[in-house]
Design an enzyme around this catalytic site. Structure first.
Site, PDB file in Angstrom:
ATOM      1  N   ASP A  51      -8.231  -2.984   7.108  1.00 22.95           N
ATOM      2  CA  ASP A  51      -6.954  -3.242   6.877  1.00 22.95           C
ATOM      3  C   ASP A  51      -6.684  -4.642   6.484  1.00 22.95           C
ATOM      4  OD1 ASP A  51      -4.708  -3.175   9.675  1.00 22.95           O
ATOM      5  OD2 ASP A  51      -4.908  -5.232   9.271  1.00 22.95           O
ATOM      6  N   TYR A  56      -1.591 -11.673   3.148  1.00 28.20           N
ATOM      7  CA  TYR A  56      -3.450 -12.047   3.165  1.00 28.20           C
ATOM      8  C   TYR A  56      -3.806 -12.093   1.772  1.00 28.20           C
ATOM      9  CZ  TYR A  56      -3.479 -10.018   7.520  1.00 28.20           C
ATOM     10  OH  TYR A  56      -3.675  -8.951   9.509  1.00 28.20           O
ATOM     11  N   LYS A  85       0.302  -3.434   4.753  1.00 31.58           N
ATOM     12  CA  LYS A  85       2.081  -4.094   5.840  1.00 31.58           C
ATOM     13  C   LYS A  85       2.644  -4.693   4.543  1.00 31.58           C
ATOM     14  CE  LYS A  85      -1.855  -5.159   8.868  1.00 31.58           C
ATOM     15  NZ  LYS A  85      -2.640  -6.400   8.517  1.00 31.58           N
ATOM     16  N   HIS A 118       4.820  -5.280   9.220  1.00 34.31           N
ATOM     17  CA  HIS A 118       4.289  -6.327   8.900  1.00 34.31           C
ATOM     18  C   HIS A 118       5.067  -7.131  11.124  1.00 34.31           C
ATOM     19  CE1 HIS A 118       0.785  -9.184   8.230  1.00 34.31           C
ATOM     20  NE2 HIS A 118       0.884  -8.757   9.220  1.00 34.31           N
TER      21      HIS A 118
END
Ligand code: NDP
Length: 282
Positions: A51, A56, A85, A118
């Site tokens: 994930d 990120y 996401k 998200h």
């Protein structure tokens, strides 16, 4: 439901696609060798789900870890389940389509298994959902879903959606058991996935969990992950340490009793470690 009995066991989503019950999260892991090694270590030890998210800023390293693992272990791409996401700044029909292309290019993949919105940014998530539906229709992503959606966001989205989200990934752990969203998900066929299942480490001294863990000769992390699975919740604990990556997946050799489960359920206090989806600003 029967509790999954091995690390590669999968749940069937509302469109027939299957998703591993347990995966590796990589939030707050920067690009670099630690990230690549964590992904490789997880896959080597049997994880099949990873994930990540555009925000990120580590999709390239995740992609590298995946590519090297597929090669070294001689695995087909289809064995893996990769989630990313779309970030808040990219919510919008064209913007989301463009963001998806960037994500796929960074990951070095030609399709995603799951693409999520998200956060439910007001006024923006419906257009983004249209883009996800388009990507899904074209076969560029096997399943589409949302993250951090409250019941009212889902009800609103479902008024216009042509595709029902397959997954709602939400903060969920023994201090935030999310019964309302779990009930709604069950009624509408939306699989719940827990983020920060270990509350980012804050539950690892919890006395009730400690006593249950001692009784089973397991760690608190293992008890929480097992609690997720016995409740039919997909879970993605994060670790970059090989021994914990192994530990977090070594949960198929014990079972929490009904009394254990009830004691853990009773720990709920609606406490979050992350932002509140009804009151966030980013
Ligand atoms: P987790 O609840 O998974 O906790 C991770 C922390 O616990 C890390 O500090 C890790 O340290 C430590 N840890 C992991 N396993 C053990 C263990 N067995 N014993 C002791 N400590 C342990 O937090 P995350 O916030 O990372 O959540 C998991 C994943 O969920 C994320 O990585 C991300 O993929 C996703 N997520 C999604 C969000 C969303 O908005 N959709 C928001 C936040 C997370 P170490 O690495 O040193 O082992």
């Amino acid at each position: 439901m029967t509790t999954p009995n091995h690390l590669q066991a999968r749940t069937k989503l509302n469109n027939g696609v299957t998703m591993p019950w347990l995966g590796l999260g990589v939030f707050q892991v920067e690009e670099g060798s630690e990230l690549v090694e964590a992904v490789k270590s997880a896959i080597r030890h049997g994880y099949r789900s990873i994930d990540t998210a555009a925000v990120y800023a580590n999709e390239a390293g995740v992609g590298q870890g995946i590519a090297e693992s597929l090669k070294e272990l001689n695995l087909p791409r289809e064995d893996l389940f990769v989630t990313s996401k779309v970030w808040n700044a990219d919510l919008g029909y064209e913007e989301t389509l463009a963001a998806f292309d960037v994500t796929l290019a960074k990951l070095g993949l030609d399709y995603l298994d799951l693409y999520l919105i998200h956060w439910p940014v007001a006024g923006k998530y419906k257009e983004a959902w249209r883009a996800l539906e388009e990507l899904y229709r074209k076969g560029r992503v096997k399943a589409i879903g949302v993250s951090n959606f409250q019941k009212h966001h889902l009800e609103d989205l479902l008024q216009d959606a042509k595709v029902v989200p397959a997954v709602n990934q939400i903060e969920l752990h023994p201090y935030l058991s999310q019964q309302t969203l779990r009930d709604f998900g069950k009624a509408r066929g939306i699989q719940i996935e827990a983020w920060s299942p270990l509350m980012q480490g804050r539950l690892l001294d919890e006395p009730v969990l400690k006593s249950i863990a001692e009784h089973h000769g397991k760690s608190i992390a293992q008890v929480i992950i097992r609690w997720d699975l016995q409740h039919g919740i997909v879970t993605i604990p994060k670790s970059t340490k090989e021994h914990r990556i192994i530990e977090n997946a070594s949960i198929f050799d014990f079972e929490l009793s009904a009394d254990d489960m009830a004691q853990i359920d009773a720990l709920n206090r609606d406490t979050r470690v992350g932002p509140d989806p009804d009151n966030f600003d980013f």
